[in-house]
Design a protein around this motif. Sequence first.
Motif, PDB file in Angstrom:
ATOM      1  N   TRP A 125      -0.395 -23.072  -5.487  1.00 14.27           N
ATOM      2  CA  TRP A 125      -0.404 -23.583  -6.861  1.00 14.27           C
ATOM      3  C   TRP A 125       0.020 -22.499  -7.847  1.00 14.27           C
ATOM      4  N   PHE A 126      -0.406 -21.248  -7.613  1.00 11.73           N
ATOM      5  CA  PHE A 126      -0.080 -20.189  -8.555  1.00 11.73           C
ATOM      6  C   PHE A 126       1.391 -19.787  -8.437  1.00 11.73           C
ATOM      7  N   HIS A 127       1.931 -19.823  -7.231  1.00 12.39           N
ATOM      8  CA  HIS A 127       3.372 -19.567  -7.063  1.00 12.39           C
ATOM      9  C   HIS A 127       4.175 -20.606  -7.829  1.00 12.39           C
ATOM     10  N   HIS A 128       3.779 -21.856  -7.729  1.00  9.31           N
ATOM     11  CA  HIS A 128       4.474 -22.918  -8.472  1.00  9.31           C
ATOM     12  C   HIS A 128       4.297 -22.735  -9.971  1.00  9.31           C
ATOM     13  N   PHE A 129       3.122 -22.299 -10.392  1.00 12.94           N
ATOM     14  CA  PHE A 129       2.896 -22.066 -11.824  1.00 12.94           C
ATOM     15  C   PHE A 129       3.825 -20.973 -12.340  1.00 12.94           C
ATOM     16  N   LEU A 130       3.934 -19.866 -11.603  1.00 13.15           N
ATOM     17  CA  LEU A 130       4.813 -18.780 -12.022  1.00 13.15           C
ATOM     18  C   LEU A 130       6.266 -19.244 -12.096  1.00 13.15           C
ATOM     19  N   LEU A 131       6.697 -20.038 -11.122  1.00 11.12           N
ATOM     20  CA  LEU A 131       8.077 -20.528 -11.120  1.00 11.12           C
ATOM     21  C   LEU A 131       8.324 -21.446 -12.309  1.00 11.12           C
ATOM     22  N   ARG A 132       7.389 -22.380 -12.569  1.00  4.18           N
ATOM     23  CA  ARG A 132       7.546 -23.268 -13.724  1.00  4.18           C
ATOM     24  C   ARG A 132       7.564 -22.487 -15.030  1.00  4.18           C
ATOM     25  N   ALA A 133       6.732 -21.443 -15.109  1.00  5.68           N
ATOM     26  CA  ALA A 133       6.701 -20.630 -16.324  1.00  5.68           C
ATOM     27  C   ALA A 133       8.016 -19.863 -16.492  1.00  5.68           C
ATOM     28  N   LEU A 134       8.549 -19.339 -15.415  1.00  5.58           N
ATOM     29  CA  LEU A 134       9.807 -18.607 -15.495  1.00  5.58           C
ATOM     30  C   LEU A 134      10.973 -19.529 -15.844  1.00  5.58           C
ATOM     31  N   GLU A 135      10.910 -20.771 -15.415  1.00  2.29           N
ATOM     32  CA  GLU A 135      11.989 -21.710 -15.719  1.00  2.29           C
ATOM     33  C   GLU A 135      12.112 -21.987 -17.206  1.00  2.29           C
ATOM     34  N   SER A 136      11.074 -21.677 -17.968  1.00  2.00           N
ATOM     35  CA  SER A 136      11.167 -21.844 -19.413  1.00  2.00           C
ATOM     36  C   SER A 136      12.223 -20.919 -20.004  1.00  2.00           C
ATOM     37  N   ILE A 137      12.575 -19.849 -19.298  1.00  2.00           N
ATOM     38  CA  ILE A 137      13.636 -18.957 -19.766  1.00  2.00           C
ATOM     39  C   ILE A 137      14.950 -19.720 -19.867  1.00  2.00           C
ATOM     40  N   GLY A 138      15.229 -20.554 -18.890  1.00  2.00           N
ATOM     41  CA  GLY A 138      16.460 -21.332 -18.901  1.00  2.00           C
ATOM     42  C   GLY A 138      16.364 -22.607 -19.711  1.00  2.00           C
ATOM     43  N   TRP A 139      15.245 -23.335 -19.548  1.00  2.00           N
ATOM     44  CA  TRP A 139      15.114 -24.648 -20.164  1.00  2.00           C
ATOM     45  C   TRP A 139      14.518 -24.613 -21.565  1.00  2.00           C
ATOM     46  N   GLY A 140      13.903 -23.529 -21.936  1.00  2.00           N
ATOM     47  CA  GLY A 140      13.191 -23.503 -23.208  1.00  2.00           C
ATOM     48  C   GLY A 140      11.750 -23.935 -23.015  1.00  2.00           C
ATOM     49  N   HIS A 141      11.143 -24.468 -24.052  1.00  2.00           N
ATOM     50  CA  HIS A 141       9.732 -24.846 -24.005  1.00  2.00           C
ATOM     51  C   HIS A 141       9.425 -25.695 -22.782  1.00  2.00           C
ATOM     52  N   SER A 142       8.340 -25.334 -22.081  1.00  2.00           N
ATOM     53  CA  SER A 142       7.900 -26.079 -20.900  1.00  2.00           C
ATOM     54  C   SER A 142       6.409 -26.345 -21.007  1.00  2.00           C
ATOM     55  N   LEU A 143       6.021 -27.553 -20.643  1.00  3.76           N
ATOM     56  CA  LEU A 143       4.606 -27.943 -20.634  1.00  3.76           C
ATOM     57  C   LEU A 143       4.194 -28.136 -19.179  1.00  3.76           C
ATOM     58  N   ILE A 144       3.258 -27.304 -18.734  1.00  3.57           N
ATOM     59  CA  ILE A 144       2.809 -27.324 -17.342  1.00  3.57           C
ATOM     60  C   ILE A 144       1.421 -27.930 -17.290  1.00  3.57           C
ATOM     61  N   GLN A 145       1.236 -28.947 -16.459  1.00  7.17           N
ATOM     62  CA  GLN A 145      -0.089 -29.533 -16.289  1.00  7.17           C
ATOM     63  C   GLN A 145      -0.725 -29.013 -15.010  1.00  7.17           C
ATOM     64  N   LEU A 146      -1.962 -28.586 -15.135  1.00 10.77           N
ATOM     65  CA  LEU A 146      -2.723 -28.095 -13.995  1.00 10.77           C
ATOM     66  C   LEU A 146      -3.232 -29.262 -13.175  1.00 10.77           C
ATOM     67  N   GLY A 147      -3.397 -29.051 -11.872  1.00 12.26           N
ATOM     68  CA  GLY A 147      -3.887 -30.109 -10.992  1.00 12.26           C
ATOM     69  C   GLY A 147      -5.395 -30.203 -11.001  1.00 12.26           C
ATOM     70  N   ASP A 148      -5.957 -31.018 -10.107  1.00  9.52           N
ATOM     71  CA  ASP A 148      -7.404 -31.157  -9.990  1.00  9.52           C
ATOM     72  C   ASP A 148      -8.013 -29.856  -9.467  1.00  9.52           C
ATOM     73  N   VAL A 149      -9.232 -29.572  -9.884  1.00  8.31           N
ATOM     74  CA  VAL A 149      -9.960 -28.414  -9.372  1.00  8.31           C
ATOM     75  C   VAL A 149     -10.569 -28.791  -8.029  1.00  8.31           C
ATOM     76  N   ILE A 150     -10.230 -28.039  -6.996  1.00  6.68           N
ATOM     77  CA  ILE A 150     -10.712 -28.336  -5.651  1.00  6.68           C
ATOM     78  C   ILE A 150     -11.279 -27.060  -5.024  1.00  6.68           C
ATOM     79  N   THR A 151     -11.898 -27.209  -3.877  1.00  2.00           N
ATOM     80  CA  THR A 151     -12.393 -26.074  -3.093  1.00  2.00           C
ATOM     81  C   THR A 151     -11.784 -26.161  -1.701  1.00  2.00           C
ATOM     82  N   ASP A 152     -11.172 -25.052  -1.243  1.00  2.00           N
ATOM     83  CA  ASP A 152     -10.535 -25.083   0.072  1.00  2.00           C
ATOM     84  C   ASP A 152     -11.552 -24.872   1.178  1.00  2.00           C
TER      85      ASP A 152
END
Length: 415
Positions: A125-152
């Motif tokens: 999840w954190f790898h995907h968060f970092l990638l989505r955040a970095l994509e804002s460099i190309g796309w501009g403003h990005s809104l990222i929604q967090l998933g459900d809180v779970i326990t592994d």
Amino acid sequence: MASKRYPSQLKTVESIRLAARENNAAKGGGSMRKRKSLVMMLNRQTQSLTKQDVARWRRAWAMALNIENPKRGALYSIYTDALVDMHLTGCFTQRYHKTLLKAFVIVDENGKEDEEALKIFESKWFHHFLLRALESIGWGHSLIQLGDVITDANGVMKFSDVEIVPREHVCPEYGVLLRDRSDSPDQGIPYREGALADWCVEVGDSRDLGLLLKCAPQALAKKNMTTYWDVFGEIFGMPMRVGTTTSQNPADRKQIEVMLEEMGAAGWALFPEGTTIEIKESSRGDAYNVYDRRIDRANSEMSKGVLGQTMTIDNGSSQSQSETHLEVFENICAADARLIEYVVNDDLIPKMIRLGFPLAGLTFKWDDAASYSPAEQRELERVLLQYFDINPQYFVDKYKIPINGVKQSSDGFFE
């Protein structure tokens, strides 16, 4: 701006408030929190693939700049079309991965690493968060929604995943979601307040349109030139076969037409008497200068826009120039890493604490020591060994080499 809502929207807002009361009633710690999916609230439509050009890009840019009713959907369609270009994709991939591959740590107020807290972030999840955040460099403003809180299975709290809220349904200038892309901002659902606020992370300025705004014209021009070159190759790339005959018989003429059409690899033909065949080679020799040089210029312009230089993705002409270009690229990636550090510490971690994650007093930091080159690491270890006593276990863990003891020598390295 006055807020005007329709009955169906009021029902949605009421359901959001109900979810907020349920979340506030839940206790922190072991309770798992469920978020309301923003994507499920939107009336999404299939994106059409329309031929794009610079004129469309300029009109879409003007629509996105509209103060009262900004619309970015047309501009994002052009961005999608531009990213089909392999060179532009490679530029962004190189820039993003430089930051994604950096090691990081979670430290307390005294700078001590917290291994248990680190396990929360060492996940998909954190790898995907970092990638989505970095994509804002190309796309501009990005809104990222967090998933459900779970326990592994190991008892570590984490998010089920993260997802990007469809950009064409987000109006960051007013901080609202548009159920339909054609809705005006006063019909939108606020996401910066209430129950939605804890589950959303914004990256980028609300009016930022991203680097793709500047790269798109070059990508479109390159695609057009590639198409023109294909047409040129189809017309002038193959020699023309010319047949002449003195026969007036329609059957003979038809036979010649069929034979010319079917002449291919290892082809042969039997023509009537008086028939001659001539191969016309094309004398057009400037296609390379016209098309290929324009494509190269488009590539270099996109490289400069995304990477700040050209030699880390194209061939360099000299080692000194390559080192200079690499330094420029490293500075850009260092700025990206600094941006991500601010986003995680200022926005993500506070929201995670409110959702029950045990991260109070902890900070996200990049582990710069892990990014040293092998030569830099050897020099650092040499200096440390020269002035300090180092636990041999460090070298055992790092190099996987058993150490029985210190060898007595007079070379100054081990004393």
